[in-house]
Scaffold this motif. Structure first.
Motif, PDB file in Angstrom:
ATOM      1  N   LEU A  57      47.671  44.196  56.752  1.00 20.63           N
ATOM      2  CA  LEU A  57      48.160  43.459  55.593  1.00 20.63           C
ATOM      3  C   LEU A  57      47.549  44.039  54.333  1.00 20.63           C
ATOM      4  N   ALA A  58      48.316  44.024  53.240  1.00 15.73           N
ATOM      5  CA  ALA A  58      47.810  44.421  51.917  1.00 15.73           C
ATOM      6  C   ALA A  58      48.473  43.509  50.897  1.00 15.73           C
ATOM      7  N   PHE A  59      47.661  42.720  50.183  1.00 19.39           N
ATOM      8  CA  PHE A  59      48.219  41.758  49.238  1.00 19.39           C
ATOM      9  C   PHE A  59      47.189  41.475  48.152  1.00 19.39           C
ATOM     10  N   ILE A  84      44.506  35.736  43.168  1.00 15.21           N
ATOM     11  CA  ILE A  84      43.941  35.498  41.828  1.00 15.21           C
ATOM     12  C   ILE A  84      42.859  34.435  41.947  1.00 15.21           C
ATOM     13  N   THR A  85      41.688  34.713  41.376  1.00 17.91           N
ATOM     14  CA  THR A  85      40.560  33.789  41.436  1.00 17.91           C
ATOM     15  C   THR A  85      40.719  32.678  40.406  1.00 17.91           C
ATOM     16  N   ALA A  86      39.774  31.740  40.442  1.00 17.68           N
ATOM     17  CA  ALA A  86      39.819  30.614  39.509  1.00 17.68           C
ATOM     18  C   ALA A  86      39.635  31.057  38.067  1.00 17.68           C
ATOM     19  N   ASP A  87      38.950  32.178  37.836  1.00 20.35           N
ATOM     20  CA  ASP A  87      38.770  32.697  36.484  1.00 20.35           C
ATOM     21  C   ASP A  87      39.744  33.836  36.184  1.00 20.35           C
ATOM     22  N   GLN A  88      40.888  33.826  36.854  1.00 21.19           N
ATOM     23  CA  GLN A  88      42.020  34.711  36.566  1.00 21.19           C
ATOM     24  C   GLN A  88      41.715  36.194  36.782  1.00 21.19           C
ATOM     25  N   ALA A  89      40.950  36.503  37.807  1.00 27.63           N
ATOM     26  CA  ALA A  89      40.692  37.901  38.170  1.00 27.63           C
ATOM     27  C   ALA A  89      41.546  38.261  39.385  1.00 27.63           C
ATOM     28  N   ASN A  90      42.170  39.427  39.345  1.00 28.72           N
ATOM     29  CA  ASN A  90      42.995  39.894  40.454  1.00 28.72           C
ATOM     30  C   ASN A  90      42.117  40.513  41.544  1.00 28.72           C
ATOM     31  N   VAL A  91      42.334  40.077  42.780  1.00 29.94           N
ATOM     32  CA  VAL A  91      41.579  40.592  43.922  1.00 29.94           C
ATOM     33  C   VAL A  91      42.563  41.213  44.906  1.00 29.94           C
ATOM     34  N   ASN A  92      42.315  42.457  45.280  1.00 26.26           N
ATOM     35  CA  ASN A  92      43.175  43.169  46.218  1.00 26.26           C
ATOM     36  C   ASN A  92      42.556  43.135  47.611  1.00 26.26           C
ATOM     37  N   PHE A  93      43.325  42.647  48.583  1.00 28.27           N
ATOM     38  CA  PHE A  93      42.853  42.521  49.960  1.00 28.27           C
ATOM     39  C   PHE A  93      43.578  43.513  50.861  1.00 28.27           C
ATOM     40  N   LYS A  94      42.812  44.085  51.803  1.00 27.20           N
ATOM     41  CA  LYS A  94      43.386  44.843  52.910  1.00 27.20           C
ATOM     42  C   LYS A  94      42.793  44.254  54.184  1.00 27.20           C
ATOM     43  N   ALA A  95      43.677  43.809  55.074  1.00 26.93           N
ATOM     44  CA  ALA A  95      43.211  43.108  56.262  1.00 26.93           C
ATOM     45  C   ALA A  95      43.933  43.621  57.504  1.00 26.93           C
ATOM     46  N   MET A  96      43.312  43.383  58.655  1.00 28.14           N
ATOM     47  CA  MET A  96      43.948  43.683  59.936  1.00 28.14           C
ATOM     48  C   MET A  96      43.975  42.411  60.767  1.00 28.14           C
ATOM     49  N   LEU A 106      33.043  38.440  46.797  1.00 29.03           N
ATOM     50  CA  LEU A 106      32.499  39.492  47.656  1.00 29.03           C
ATOM     51  C   LEU A 106      31.517  38.956  48.687  1.00 29.03           C
ATOM     52  N   GLY A 107      30.892  37.842  48.399  1.00 25.75           N
ATOM     53  CA  GLY A 107      29.931  37.275  49.342  1.00 25.75           C
ATOM     54  C   GLY A 107      30.521  36.222  50.267  1.00 25.75           C
ATOM     55  N   LEU A 108      31.851  36.023  50.210  1.00 29.12           N
ATOM     56  CA  LEU A 108      32.492  34.964  50.994  1.00 29.12           C
ATOM     57  C   LEU A 108      33.439  35.521  52.049  1.00 29.12           C
ATOM     58  N   ARG A 109      33.192  36.728  52.511  1.00 32.57           N
ATOM     59  CA  ARG A 109      34.093  37.355  53.484  1.00 32.57           C
ATOM     60  C   ARG A 109      34.230  36.497  54.750  1.00 32.57           C
ATOM     61  N   SER A 110      33.110  36.106  55.346  1.00 30.20           N
ATOM     62  CA  SER A 110      33.164  35.318  56.583  1.00 30.20           C
ATOM     63  C   SER A 110      33.759  33.938  56.347  1.00 30.20           C
ATOM     64  N   ASN A 130      39.125  44.235  55.739  1.00 32.16           N
ATOM     65  CA  ASN A 130      38.546  45.579  55.670  1.00 32.16           C
ATOM     66  C   ASN A 130      38.164  45.989  54.264  1.00 32.16           C
ATOM     67  N   ASP A 131      38.837  45.457  53.260  1.00 29.53           N
ATOM     68  CA  ASP A 131      38.560  45.877  51.888  1.00 29.53           C
ATOM     69  C   ASP A 131      38.867  44.736  50.942  1.00 29.53           C
TER      70      ASP A 131
END
Length: 311
Positions: free
Chosen positions: A67-69, A72-84, A135-139, A166-167
């Motif tokens: 997956l790649a999507f 948007i965080t609560a302070d309007q920052a775009n976060v790009n995820f790559k997952a399996m 970044l610290g909330l992956r799990s 993964n990213d």
């Protein structure tokens, strides 16, 4: 006789159409006139030709999708995820196989629903957090997704085996700003550590210098006390010697002034022998001698009075 080959041919075709071989890791769903009938397990199976049809073959092995999507965080920052995503059929029970076979019109529809559900779950979680926390909330993100979709997947006949992020990356502008924040924080920490080290060094040096001064002062004090005691003992011994000499001379009816004259001459001799200079200035006049003699007699009288007081 003509019908015998035809009959045998028809029998062979029927037998051929009756045999179904299901591969390992796969089950086959059988329908009769469009209605669910039964499930064929791996191995050699038989079905009724032209009546029983294989509706769908379902793999019960683990499957994965990437997956790649973006979220948007609560302070309007775009976060790009790559997952399996790793998933599989829940089990081989009949009800589970029926859900897998008939819940979705085809595999593509199921995959679309699965991917959109996971993306929506992650987006809803990220929308409640600030960019500095992500970044610290992956799990925590993974646990949130599993708790949200496990029940839904089970109703579809599937099970979420694993989800790996993964990213996790921010936009380039945000990444630069975060790098600057980290760099400035590191510089601040380094400056604070350097300041603490310098303070400790200066404090230890000052303590050492203070201790050295204290020790030197104590030593000087002790030396001065010892010197004073030595001078006092010397004077005491001199006084005792002069008193003894005066007593002996008085018993011999001699003038005690001779003692002072002898001390005077001994002193001049001592100056000449031990002085490091080349010239010694002494008042050798009669008045000077008389003055010195009077001073020595006065010292003798004081010492005598002190001895009398002690007795």
């Amino acid at each position: 006789m003509l019908f015998t080959p035809i009959f045998l041919f028809i029998v062979a075709i029927v037998a051929f159409l009756s045999i179904v071989i299901v591969q390992q890791g796969t089950v086959a769903v059988i329908t009769i006139f469009g209605k669910y009938s039964r499930v064929l397990t791996p191995g050699l199976n038989f079905k009724i030709p032209f009546i029983e049809l294989i509706y769908r073959k379902i793999s019960i092995q683990n499957r994965s999708v990437e997956l790649a999507f973006q979220a948007i965080t609560a302070d309007q920052a775009n976060v790009n995820f790559k997952a399996m995503l790793v998933y599989s059929v829940l089990n081989q029970e009949e009800e589970t196989i029926k859900n897998v076979a008939f819940k979705f019109i085809d595999e593509a529809s199921f995959m679309q629903a699965l991917i959109r559900t996971i993306e929506g779950s992650i987006r809803s979680f990220v929308a409640t957090k600030r960019q500095s926390e992500i970044l610290g909330l992956r799990s925590e993100i993974i646990e949130h997704v599993k708790s949200q979709i496990d029940t839904l997947l089970e109703s579809w006949g599937y099970h979420l085996t694993d989800l790996q992020l993964n990213d996790i990356a921010f936009d380039e502008v945000i990444m630069r700003s975060m790098a600057q924040v980290v760099a400035s924080s590191n510089l601040k920490a380094a400056a604070e550590n350097e300041g603490q080290a310098l303070l400790i060094t200066k404090t230890k040096a000052a303590e050492a210098e203070g201790n050295a001064i204290k020790i030197s002062a104590e030593a000087e004090k002790t030396a001065a006390q010892l010197r004073g005691q030595g001078v006092a003992l010397f004077r005491e011994e001199v006084a005792k010697g002069m008193a003894e000499s005066a007593k002996v001379m008085s018993e011999a009816d001699l003038d005690a002034s001779l003692i002072l004259f002898s001390i005077w001459t001994e002193a001049v001799k001592h100056f000449a022998e031990n002085s490091k200079g080349n010239v010694i200035f002494l008042d050798g006049s009669t008045d000077g001698m008389e003055k010195t003699m009077k001073q020595l007699l006065a010292i003798e009288k004081l010492n005598g009075a002190a001895d009398t007081g002690k007795k």
